[in-house]
Motif scaffolding. Structure first.
Motif, PDB file in Angstrom:
ATOM      1  N   LEU A  47       0.841  -1.185   0.000  1.00  0.00           N
ATOM      2  CA  LEU A  47       0.000   0.000   0.000  1.00  0.00           C
ATOM      3  C   LEU A  47       0.879   1.240   0.000  1.00  0.00           C
ATOM      4  O   LEU A  47       1.674   1.444   0.913  1.00  0.00           O
ATOM      5  CB  LEU A  47      -0.914  -0.007   1.230  1.00  0.00           C
ATOM      6  N   ALA A  48       0.764   2.052  -1.044  1.00  0.00           N
ATOM      7  CA  ALA A  48       1.561   3.277  -1.149  1.00  0.00           C
ATOM      8  C   ALA A  48       0.857   4.432  -0.456  1.00  0.00           C
ATOM      9  O   ALA A  48       1.493   5.213   0.257  1.00  0.00           O
ATOM     10  CB  ALA A  48       1.816   3.625  -2.612  1.00  0.00           C
ATOM     11  N   SER A  49      -0.451   4.557  -0.659  1.00  0.00           N
ATOM     12  CA  SER A  49      -1.206   5.637  -0.035  1.00  0.00           C
ATOM     13  C   SER A  49      -2.669   5.247   0.053  1.00  0.00           C
ATOM     14  O   SER A  49      -3.139   4.367  -0.667  1.00  0.00           O
ATOM     15  CB  SER A  49      -1.058   6.934  -0.825  1.00  0.00           C
ATOM     16  N   TYR A  50      -3.372   5.933   0.961  1.00  0.00           N
ATOM     17  CA  TYR A  50      -4.793   5.670   1.150  1.00  0.00           C
ATOM     18  C   TYR A  50      -5.480   6.963   1.538  1.00  0.00           C
ATOM     19  O   TYR A  50      -5.032   7.678   2.431  1.00  0.00           O
ATOM     20  CB  TYR A  50      -4.990   4.617   2.247  1.00  0.00           C
ATOM     21  N   ASN A  51      -6.582   7.283   0.850  1.00  0.00           N
ATOM     22  CA  ASN A  51      -7.376   8.471   1.136  1.00  0.00           C
ATOM     23  C   ASN A  51      -8.793   8.003   1.461  1.00  0.00           C
ATOM     24  O   ASN A  51      -9.551   7.613   0.571  1.00  0.00           O
ATOM     25  CB  ASN A  51      -7.377   9.412  -0.075  1.00  0.00           C
ATOM     26  N   ALA A  52      -9.135   8.018   2.762  1.00  0.00           N
ATOM     27  CA  ALA A  52     -10.441   7.516   3.200  1.00  0.00           C
ATOM     28  C   ALA A  52     -11.587   8.379   2.690  1.00  0.00           C
ATOM     29  O   ALA A  52     -12.658   7.852   2.377  1.00  0.00           O
ATOM     30  CB  ALA A  52     -10.482   7.444   4.721  1.00  0.00           C
ATOM     31  N   GLN A  53     -11.395   9.700   2.595  1.00  0.00           N
ATOM     32  CA  GLN A  53     -12.463  10.587   2.137  1.00  0.00           C
ATOM     33  C   GLN A  53     -12.828  10.313   0.681  1.00  0.00           C
ATOM     34  O   GLN A  53     -13.991  10.372   0.303  1.00  0.00           O
ATOM     35  CB  GLN A  53     -12.069  12.064   2.294  1.00  0.00           C
ATOM     36  N   ALA A  54     -11.844  10.017  -0.137  1.00  0.00           N
ATOM     37  CA  ALA A  54     -12.091   9.749  -1.553  1.00  0.00           C
ATOM     38  C   ALA A  54     -12.267   8.261  -1.847  1.00  0.00           C
ATOM     39  O   ALA A  54     -12.542   7.881  -2.983  1.00  0.00           O
ATOM     40  CB  ALA A  54     -10.931  10.294  -2.390  1.00  0.00           C
ATOM     41  N   SER A  55     -12.077   7.392  -0.841  1.00  0.00           N
ATOM     42  CA  SER A  55     -12.145   5.930  -1.006  1.00  0.00           C
ATOM     43  C   SER A  55     -11.207   5.461  -2.109  1.00  0.00           C
ATOM     44  O   SER A  55     -11.567   4.685  -2.981  1.00  0.00           O
ATOM     45  CB  SER A  55     -13.581   5.476  -1.311  1.00  0.00           C
ATOM     46  N   ARG A  56      -9.972   5.934  -2.041  1.00  0.00           N
ATOM     47  CA  ARG A  56      -8.959   5.590  -3.035  1.00  0.00           C
ATOM     48  C   ARG A  56      -7.676   5.139  -2.348  1.00  0.00           C
ATOM     49  O   ARG A  56      -7.264   5.700  -1.339  1.00  0.00           O
ATOM     50  CB  ARG A  56      -8.610   6.786  -3.920  1.00  0.00           C
ATOM     51  N   ALA A  57      -7.062   4.119  -2.920  1.00  0.00           N
ATOM     52  CA  ALA A  57      -5.768   3.642  -2.442  1.00  0.00           C
ATOM     53  C   ALA A  57      -4.884   3.417  -3.662  1.00  0.00           C
ATOM     54  O   ALA A  57      -5.368   3.219  -4.779  1.00  0.00           O
ATOM     55  CB  ALA A  57      -5.921   2.350  -1.660  1.00  0.00           C
ATOM     56  N   ILE A  58      -3.584   3.461  -3.441  1.00  0.00           N
ATOM     57  CA  ILE A  58      -2.613   3.157  -4.490  1.00  0.00           C
ATOM     58  C   ILE A  58      -1.811   1.956  -4.019  1.00  0.00           C
ATOM     59  O   ILE A  58      -1.237   1.960  -2.930  1.00  0.00           O
ATOM     60  CB  ILE A  58      -1.655   4.335  -4.760  1.00  0.00           C
ATOM     61  N   LEU A  59      -1.768   0.929  -4.841  1.00  0.00           N
ATOM     62  CA  LEU A  59      -1.038  -0.295  -4.565  1.00  0.00           C
ATOM     63  C   LEU A  59       0.175  -0.324  -5.476  1.00  0.00           C
ATOM     64  O   LEU A  59       0.091   0.080  -6.634  1.00  0.00           O
ATOM     65  CB  LEU A  59      -1.959  -1.472  -4.876  1.00  0.00           C
ATOM     66  N   LYS A  71      -4.459   1.834  -9.142  1.00  0.00           N
ATOM     67  CA  LYS A  71      -5.424   2.596  -8.352  1.00  0.00           C
ATOM     68  C   LYS A  71      -6.527   1.649  -7.895  1.00  0.00           C
ATOM     69  O   LYS A  71      -6.986   0.809  -8.665  1.00  0.00           O
ATOM     70  CB  LYS A  71      -6.032   3.726  -9.177  1.00  0.00           C
ATOM     71  N   VAL A  72      -6.940   1.799  -6.622  1.00  0.00           N
ATOM     72  CA  VAL A  72      -7.940   0.911  -6.040  1.00  0.00           C
ATOM     73  C   VAL A  72      -9.081   1.742  -5.469  1.00  0.00           C
ATOM     74  O   VAL A  72      -8.851   2.673  -4.703  1.00  0.00           O
ATOM     75  CB  VAL A  72      -7.320   0.037  -4.926  1.00  0.00           C
ATOM     76  N   ASN A  73     -10.310   1.412  -5.863  1.00  0.00           N
ATOM     77  CA  ASN A  73     -11.503   2.030  -5.303  1.00  0.00           C
ATOM     78  C   ASN A  73     -11.920   1.184  -4.107  1.00  0.00           C
ATOM     79  O   ASN A  73     -12.255   0.009  -4.257  1.00  0.00           O
ATOM     80  CB  ASN A  73     -12.616   2.073  -6.347  1.00  0.00           C
ATOM     81  N   THR A  74     -11.914   1.767  -2.907  1.00  0.00           N
ATOM     82  CA  THR A  74     -12.165   1.023  -1.669  1.00  0.00           C
ATOM     83  C   THR A  74     -13.563   1.275  -1.087  1.00  0.00           C
ATOM     84  O   THR A  74     -13.786   1.016   0.089  1.00  0.00           O
ATOM     85  CB  THR A  74     -11.103   1.382  -0.619  1.00  0.00           C
ATOM     86  N   THR A  75     -14.491   1.730  -1.888  1.00  0.00           N
ATOM     87  CA  THR A  75     -15.829   2.072  -1.412  1.00  0.00           C
ATOM     88  C   THR A  75     -16.509   0.921  -0.674  1.00  0.00           C
ATOM     89  O   THR A  75     -17.127   1.127   0.373  1.00  0.00           O
ATOM     90  CB  THR A  75     -16.717   2.514  -2.588  1.00  0.00           C
ATOM     91  N   LEU A  76     -16.408  -0.294  -1.180  1.00  0.00           N
ATOM     92  CA  LEU A  76     -17.112  -1.433  -0.591  1.00  0.00           C
ATOM     93  C   LEU A  76     -16.419  -2.039   0.623  1.00  0.00           C
ATOM     94  O   LEU A  76     -17.004  -2.895   1.291  1.00  0.00           O
ATOM     95  CB  LEU A  76     -17.321  -2.531  -1.639  1.00  0.00           C
ATOM     96  N   VAL A  77     -15.200  -1.629   0.931  1.00  0.00           N
ATOM     97  CA  VAL A  77     -14.469  -2.205   2.063  1.00  0.00           C
ATOM     98  C   VAL A  77     -14.186  -1.176   3.145  1.00  0.00           C
ATOM     99  O   VAL A  77     -13.363  -1.411   4.029  1.00  0.00           O
ATOM    100  CB  VAL A  77     -13.158  -2.885   1.609  1.00  0.00           C
ATOM    101  N   GLU A  78     -14.862  -0.041   3.092  1.00  0.00           N
ATOM    102  CA  GLU A  78     -14.675   1.013   4.091  1.00  0.00           C
ATOM    103  C   GLU A  78     -15.332   0.636   5.398  1.00  0.00           C
ATOM    104  O   GLU A  78     -16.406   0.040   5.370  1.00  0.00           O
ATOM    105  CB  GLU A  78     -15.275   2.334   3.594  1.00  0.00           C
ATOM    106  N   PRO A  79     -14.813   1.019   6.522  1.00  0.00           N
ATOM    107  CA  PRO A  79     -13.449   1.507   6.716  1.00  0.00           C
ATOM    108  C   PRO A  79     -12.508   0.326   6.922  1.00  0.00           C
ATOM    109  O   PRO A  79     -12.914  -0.737   7.373  1.00  0.00           O
ATOM    110  CB  PRO A  79     -13.554   2.309   8.009  1.00  0.00           C
TER     111      PRO A  79
END
Length: 114
Positions: A47-59, A71-79
């Motif tokens: 995991l390079a970065s994670y932005n909870a507000q935007a539901s985005r992570a970089i792997l 780029k990873v959309n994390t909407t379904l696995v929040e939080p």
């Protein structure tokens, strides 16, 4: 979006995703003019970065001196408890949009710290 599972025990490394991407379904976008190619994948990386507000992570993962990222959309696995630099496994739908075919993103339904 129709979720399916990738074949059992099939993993895709980050550097393989753009090379082995095959279309399993084609769906129209919300406005009907932009279609997206979708494929179910299981992958992992750091995991390079994670932005909870935007539901985005970089792997990311390095191979032969080249760093590959996704780029990873994390909407379904929040939080989830994100730890930069840790290995994560993601299972979801890999999307390649017609607007920018060179860019892939993963709409994840399963995320776990490994």
């Amino acid at each position: 979006m129709a979720f399916g599972l990738p074949a059992a025990a099939v993993w895709r490394f980050l550097w393989e995703l753009s090379d082995t991407f095959t279309v399993s379904t084609v769906e129209a976008g919300e406005n009907g003019d932009q279609a997206a190619s979708v494929q179910s994948v299981r992958t992992y990386g750091r995991l390079a970065s994670y932005n909870a507000q935007a539901s985005r992570a970089i792997l990311y993962m390095s191979r032969h001196g080249t760093t590959h990222s996704l780029k990873v959309n994390t909407t379904l696995v929040e939080p989830f408890a994100a730890h930069n630099g840790s290995f994560y496994l993601f299972l979801g739908e890999l999307e390649k949009h017609e607007v920018c075919a060179a860019e892939l993103s993963l709409f994840t339904s399963v995320c776990t710290n490994v």
